[in-house]
Design a protein around this motif. Structure first.
Motif, mmCIF file in Angstrom:
data_model
loop_
_atom_site.group_PDB
_atom_site.id
_atom_site.type_symbol
_atom_site.label_atom_id
_atom_site.label_comp_id
_atom_site.label_asym_id
_atom_site.label_seq_id
_atom_site.Cartn_x
_atom_site.Cartn_y
_atom_site.Cartn_z
ATOM 1 N N GLN A 166 0.808 -1.209 0.000
ATOM 2 C CA GLN A 166 0.000 0.000 0.000
ATOM 3 C C GLN A 166 0.847 1.268 0.000
ATOM 4 O OE1 GLN A 166 -3.762 -0.856 1.105
ATOM 5 N NE2 GLN A 166 -3.680 0.500 -0.655
ATOM 6 N N ASP A 167 1.943 1.204 0.768
ATOM 7 C CA ASP A 167 2.768 2.401 0.926
ATOM 8 C C ASP A 167 3.786 2.561 -0.196
ATOM 9 O OD1 ASP A 167 4.251 0.257 1.571
ATOM 10 O OD2 ASP A 167 4.953 0.975 3.506
ATOM 11 N N GLY A 168 3.734 1.715 -1.203
ATOM 12 C CA GLY A 168 4.666 1.849 -2.311
ATOM 13 C C GLY A 168 5.916 1.010 -2.181
ATOM 14 N N ALA A 169 6.081 0.340 -1.053
ATOM 15 C CA ALA A 169 7.235 -0.536 -0.898
ATOM 16 C C ALA A 169 7.020 -1.795 -1.731
ATOM 17 C CB ALA A 169 7.425 -0.905 0.560
ATOM 18 N N ALA A 170 8.111 -2.399 -2.154
ATOM 19 C CA ALA A 170 8.010 -3.561 -3.025
ATOM 20 C C ALA A 170 8.453 -4.814 -2.287
ATOM 21 C CB ALA A 170 8.882 -3.359 -4.254
ATOM 22 N N SER A 171 7.861 -5.935 -2.658
ATOM 23 C CA SER A 171 8.342 -7.239 -2.213
ATOM 24 C C SER A 171 9.018 -7.902 -3.393
ATOM 25 C CB SER A 171 7.181 -8.118 -1.755
ATOM 26 O OG SER A 171 6.901 -7.878 -0.415
ATOM 27 N N LEU A 172 10.165 -8.507 -3.133
ATOM 28 C CA LEU A 172 10.923 -9.119 -4.218
ATOM 29 C C LEU A 172 10.869 -10.634 -4.099
ATOM 30 C CD1 LEU A 172 14.144 -6.956 -3.915
ATOM 31 C CD2 LEU A 172 12.143 -6.459 -5.271
ATOM 32 N N HIS A 173 11.211 -11.303 -5.173
ATOM 33 C CA HIS A 173 11.445 -12.742 -5.074
ATOM 34 C C HIS A 173 12.606 -13.131 -5.970
ATOM 35 C CE1 HIS A 173 10.024 -14.578 -8.880
ATOM 36 N NE2 HIS A 173 9.396 -13.436 -9.009
ATOM 37 N N THR A 174 13.267 -14.211 -5.595
ATOM 38 C CA THR A 174 14.371 -14.705 -6.417
ATOM 39 C C THR A 174 14.108 -16.153 -6.813
ATOM 40 O OG1 THR A 174 15.670 -15.511 -4.563
ATOM 41 C CG2 THR A 174 15.990 -13.236 -5.169
ATOM 42 N N ARG A 175 12.832 -16.522 -6.945
ATOM 43 C CA ARG A 175 12.521 -17.935 -7.177
ATOM 44 C C ARG A 175 12.609 -18.293 -8.645
ATOM 45 N NH1 ARG A 175 8.832 -20.765 -3.079
ATOM 46 N NH2 ARG A 175 10.320 -22.263 -3.814
ATOM 47 N N SER A 176 13.755 -18.081 -9.193
ATOM 48 C CA SER A 176 14.022 -18.513 -10.548
ATOM 49 C C SER A 176 15.520 -18.729 -10.635
ATOM 50 C CB SER A 176 13.583 -17.453 -11.553
ATOM 51 O OG SER A 176 14.239 -17.662 -12.776
ATOM 52 N N LEU A 177 15.934 -19.529 -11.576
ATOM 53 C CA LEU A 177 17.370 -19.790 -11.692
ATOM 54 C C LEU A 177 18.119 -18.570 -12.196
ATOM 55 C CD1 LEU A 177 17.291 -23.384 -13.124
ATOM 56 C CD2 LEU A 177 17.620 -22.647 -10.784
ATOM 57 N N LYS A 178 17.373 -17.651 -12.781
ATOM 58 C CA LYS A 178 18.026 -16.451 -13.310
ATOM 59 C C LYS A 178 18.399 -15.494 -12.192
ATOM 60 C CE LYS A 178 14.385 -15.702 -15.813
ATOM 61 N NZ LYS A 178 13.394 -15.032 -16.662
ATOM 62 N N TYR A 179 17.731 -15.618 -11.053
ATOM 63 C CA TYR A 179 17.913 -14.645 -9.980
ATOM 64 C C TYR A 179 18.821 -15.205 -8.902
ATOM 65 C CZ TYR A 179 13.730 -12.869 -12.276
ATOM 66 O OH TYR A 179 12.845 -12.419 -13.208
ATOM 67 N N GLY A 180 19.230 -14.336 -8.012
ATOM 68 C CA GLY A 180 20.047 -14.772 -6.892
ATOM 69 C C GLY A 180 21.217 -13.852 -6.649
ATOM 70 N N LYS A 181 22.191 -14.380 -5.952
ATOM 71 C CA LYS A 181 23.350 -13.570 -5.576
ATOM 72 C C LYS A 181 24.231 -13.307 -6.789
ATOM 73 C CE LYS A 181 25.382 -13.964 -1.238
ATOM 74 N NZ LYS A 181 26.132 -14.712 -0.237
ATOM 75 N N LEU A 182 24.877 -12.160 -6.794
ATOM 76 C CA LEU A 182 25.704 -11.770 -7.936
ATOM 77 C C LEU A 182 27.188 -11.932 -7.611
ATOM 78 C CD1 LEU A 182 23.686 -8.647 -9.000
ATOM 79 C CD2 LEU A 182 23.874 -10.778 -10.257
ATOM 80 N N ARG A 183 27.900 -12.503 -8.560
ATOM 81 C CA ARG A 183 29.346 -12.718 -8.397
ATOM 82 C C ARG A 183 30.058 -12.376 -9.701
ATOM 83 N NH1 ARG A 183 30.971 -18.098 -7.778
ATOM 84 N NH2 ARG A 183 29.079 -18.827 -8.788
ATOM 85 N N ASN A 184 31.378 -12.424 -9.662
ATOM 86 C CA ASN A 184 32.247 -12.344 -10.850
ATOM 87 C C ASN A 184 32.098 -11.056 -11.657
ATOM 88 O OD1 ASN A 184 33.140 -14.960 -10.355
ATOM 89 N ND2 ASN A 184 31.396 -15.805 -11.492
ATOM 90 N N GLY A 185 31.810 -9.966 -11.019
ATOM 91 C CA GLY A 185 31.681 -8.765 -11.829
ATOM 92 C C GLY A 185 31.718 -7.493 -11.035
ATOM 93 N N VAL A 186 31.349 -6.413 -11.703
ATOM 94 C CA VAL A 186 31.342 -5.099 -11.060
ATOM 95 C C VAL A 186 29.948 -4.509 -11.111
ATOM 96 C CG1 VAL A 186 33.728 -4.383 -11.332
ATOM 97 C CG2 VAL A 186 32.133 -4.042 -13.200
ATOM 98 N N PHE A 187 29.751 -3.607 -10.166
ATOM 99 C CA PHE A 187 28.470 -2.950 -9.993
ATOM 100 C C PHE A 187 28.624 -1.504 -10.428
ATOM 101 C CE2 PHE A 187 25.928 -0.295 -7.084
ATOM 102 C CZ PHE A 187 24.663 -0.768 -7.389
ATOM 103 N N VAL A 188 27.600 -0.951 -11.020
ATOM 104 C CA VAL A 188 27.596 0.486 -11.298
ATOM 105 C C VAL A 188 26.164 0.975 -11.121
ATOM 106 C CG1 VAL A 188 27.492 0.071 -13.782
ATOM 107 C CG2 VAL A 188 28.142 2.298 -12.961
ATOM 108 N N SER A 189 26.052 2.116 -10.463
ATOM 109 C CA SER A 189 24.724 2.649 -10.202
ATOM 110 C C SER A 189 24.500 3.882 -11.057
ATOM 111 C CB SER A 189 24.614 3.020 -8.726
ATOM 112 O OG SER A 189 23.514 3.879 -8.542
ATOM 113 N N VAL A 190 23.425 3.879 -11.813
ATOM 114 C CA VAL A 190 23.063 5.063 -12.590
ATOM 115 C C VAL A 190 21.649 5.486 -12.213
ATOM 116 C CG1 VAL A 190 24.583 4.465 -14.478
ATOM 117 C CG2 VAL A 190 22.242 3.742 -14.585
ATOM 118 N N SER A 191 21.296 5.215 -10.965
ATOM 119 C CA SER A 191 19.911 5.464 -10.570
ATOM 120 C C SER A 191 19.678 6.944 -10.331
ATOM 121 C CB SER A 191 19.608 4.703 -9.290
ATOM 122 O OG SER A 191 20.293 5.309 -8.238
ATOM 123 N N GLY A 192 18.423 7.305 -10.297
ATOM 124 C CA GLY A 192 18.062 8.666 -9.946
ATOM 125 C C GLY A 192 18.125 9.635 -11.099
#
Lengths: 330, 354
Positions: A166-192
């Motif tokens: 209701q308040d705009g917050a989101a619930s996530l799920h990772t119940r797929s093989l495509k999702y999960g923890k991230l490894r072997n790379g770099v992160f970059v944020s271009v948000s906002g």
């Protein structure tokens, strides 16, 4: 030359005068009947009091008045008779089905709180993740006690928005093989970044690309929220799509919750850094970040890199502008 | 949010550390090890100040510095009663470091937070290190200038802002002008109203150019054997050593007979070195495949012995102090002729002072 000091550039040239909506109005209102073209509107600016226009996103009409007023800081866009304001900067608003990259910021008893660059932290329930080995069973107290062995603070996850509260917050799920923890790379944020720049919703947010200079394959994951993950492509033994939910336990690798990187080659790391600087250059020049732009920009960057003797990776400043000019075609 | 802690996952840290310890290092944004982010600089942006500057890095961080001068009555030291002939020595005795007030403001942080205080002390220390600075504020035995330096970061702190703030302060001080003194001796100071006639705090050209120039403080990190300048947030997060090195140029008066036009001959003096606690030390270690309890639901939850052996690809926070060789290498890289400090000062000299 390790440093370049530039002179400040004058503000981008604006249209000489705000364009008039139509020639014969204005007489009934004491100003504000013009629609500003290139000017930046601030919240509360009256865009027009002419009733022929319709109000769109980023605008409102005060009760008892007819003037369309901007509710955001941004530039005006007109679609036929619809006036809307595109914000200069915008936060990500989650929508169901979005692919997002998030960072765990808080671990609670039965859930994680995930930073997805939205106005509120998203929630990832322990029941919304795959257990290691793909075992399908109820989450027990043992799982709750070792919640940090799945995700701990700081970990990056790729997930999908499952539900909006209701308040705009989101619930996530990772119940797929495509999702999960991230490894072997770099992160970059271009948000906002609003106004059509940054990551935009596209057909494909994840793709694998063959990179130049014998770098092998690289996965690029553009989270809709503006968080981006660039990593070495790891061939999985089984085809993720071919596995149904019933055979999941065989195919979910035991490494899904590991934070150990696989061996990485120097050439791959160089190309990952190049893709990262392409994305940063795109954002710096206010271009959108999607599969098309990144792949085009990447091949352009490889060409640019060949110009310098030691294959310069950095695409800031003047080189980034050249890249952007080559991409936009003028 | 009370404190914005910079979080990184162990897998990210392991990747960054690996790529930055290669030879040559691959920085996440592709820069060369000594390369700075391109910056935009201008001076004289604040009309109400004696000197001001704005510096804008290409990654979006931006800082402004304003310098404001005020006349203050010097509180007589008790032993200053004896009327000695005014000499340079006596003047330096009477000058004091607290004539300079430096305030740093970082958005979203309290101004009495330890990290902000540390930042401002580092900048202050570099300024006062050569004891020349306070002499510039001396008017006569009864009055002196009091200088307020307001350092404002106007963007969120995307990376450790020390180099940005230091470069901006440097430019603002170069642009600082004080009204020309009309009175003489120890009488009440009178100043020339004409701002055009004002004198630079750090004289530009001519005979008075000898003496020190404002300092710059560079942030240098060491990862493996690599020395990296102007680190981004990600690079600082995996740094084994982070040093703030302050240097200043010292100009000596050229002798009349010395016809050698040696513009390259810049004399640098090292003012101070401070170690900065790199955030990498507080990061949690990565978990290798083999000992991850989460990797198998039914794995025995026995306590893993903290294995000292390093596994390839697993992050481990750096331990121990800085090796002398690394420290030496950093200082060499900063101070050598044509080194980074030299180039940075060259670049900053190109900024027009207004």
């Amino acid at each position: 030359m390790p440093i370049t000091v530039l002179q400040p550039q004058p503000a981008a040239k604006r249209q000489a005068a705000a364009m008039s909506v139509d020639s014969d109005s204005d007489s009934d209102s004491g100003g504000g009947a013009e629609v500003h073209g290139e000017d930046i509107l601030t919240p509360g600016t009256v865009i027009t009091s002419n009733s022929q226009w319709m109000r769109g996103h980023g605008t409102y009409v005060q009760p008892g008045e007819t003037a369309i007023t901007s509710s955001l800081a941004g530039t005006l866009t007109k679609t036929n008779k619809l006036l809307s304001v595109r914000p200069l900067r915008a936060r990500y608003t989650p929508e169901i089905g979005d692919l997002v990259v998030g960072r765990i910021v808080e671990v609670q008893a039965k859930r994680w709180r995930v930073d997805v660059a939205a106005s509120q932290l998203a929630i990832l329930q322990i029941s919304a993740i795959n257990l290691p080995g793909g075992i399908l069973r109820k989450r027990t107290e043992t799982d709750e006690l070792q919640i940090r062995s799945f995700f701990a603070e700081g970990d990056l996850v790729v997930a999908e928005v499952q539900q909006l509260h209701q308040d705009g917050a989101a619930s996530l799920h990772t119940r797929s093989l495509k999702y999960g923890k991230l490894r072997n790379g770099v992160f970059v944020s271009v948000s906002g970044i609003g106004g059509g720049s940054g990551v935009v919703r596209a057909k494909r947010q994840v793709w694998t690309m063959d990179v130049a200079n014998a770098g092998g394959k690289v996965d690029v994951l553009l989270g809709v929220n503006g968080y981006i993950w660039i990593s070495k492509h790891i061939e999985s033994d089984t085809n993720a799509e071919a596995v149904g939910i019933n055979r999941m336990e065989e195919s979910v690798s035991s490494k899904v919750y590991s934070s150990q990187n696989d061996p990485l080659e120097l050439s791959t790391m160089r190309e990952i850094a190049r893709i990262r600087s392409v994305i940063l250059a795109l954002v710096e020049n206010r271009l959108k970040v999607d599969e098309d732009m990144v792949t085009k920009g990447y091949s352009e960057a490889v060409e640019l890199g060949r110009e310098s003797p030691d294959d310069d990776l950095y695409l800031g400043g003047e080189k980034g502008q050249r890249l952007a000019a080559a991409l936009t075609g003028h | 949010m009370a404190s914005q802690q910079i979080l990184f996952s162990p897998a990210e840290l392991a990747y960054l550390h690996r790529s930055l310890s290669l030879k040559p290092p691959i920085r996440p944004d592709g820069r060369a090890p000594t390369q700075f982010r391109p910056l935009t600089a201008e001076t004289g942006i604040l009309p109400g100040t004696n000197g001001s500057a704005r510096v804008h890095f290409s990654d979006g961080t931006e800082a402004i510095v304003g310098v404001k001068a005020e006349i203050e009555k010097t509180i007589e030291a008790p032993r200053a009663e004896e009327s000695k002939p005014e000499s340079n020595e006596a003047a330096s005795e009477r000058t004091r470091g607290d004539w300079l007030e430096l305030a740093v403001e970082i958005p979203g942080q309290r101004d009495d937070e330890a990290s902000t205080v540390f930042l401002s002390e580092m900048l202050r220390e570099a300024l006062l290190a050569d004891k020349e600075f306070a002499k510039k504020l001396f008017i006569n035995r009864r009055f002196h200038w009091r200088l307020y330096l307001d350092v404002l970061l106007i963007s969120p702190p995307l990376s450790y802002p020390l180099p940005l703030l230091s470069l901006t302060t440097h430019l603002a001080l170069l642009a600082t002008r004080l009204p020309r003194l009309k009175s003489e001796g120890d009488e009440d100071p009178m100043f020339d109203d004409d701002w055009e006639a004002s004198t630079f705090l750090y004289p530009q050209e001519g005979t008075a150019t000898n003496g020190s120039r404002p300092p710059i403080t560079l942030l240098v990190v060491a990862i493996g054997d690599n020395v990296i300048f102007d680190p981004a947030k990600e690079e600082l997060a995996v740094a084994e050593t982070a040093l703030a090195v302050s240097v200043a140029e010292v100009r000596r008066a050229q002798k009349a007979g010395d016809m050698e036009v040696d513009s390259k001959g810049r004399e640098l003096s090292l003012l101070s070195i401070r170690t900065i606690d790199p955030p990498s030390r507080l990061t949690p270690p990565g978990v290798p495949h083999t000992s991850n309890t989460g990797s198998s639901a039914f794995a025995p939850t026995k306590l893993q012995k903290a294995g000292d052996q390093e596994t390839e690809g697993v992050w481990k926070a750096p331990l121990g102090g800085t090796k002398f060789g690394v420290l030496d290498g950093i200082i060499q890289a900063v101070l050598e002729k044509g080194g980074v400090a030299d180039e940075v000062l060259d670049g900053l000299e190109g900024v027009e002072l207004s």
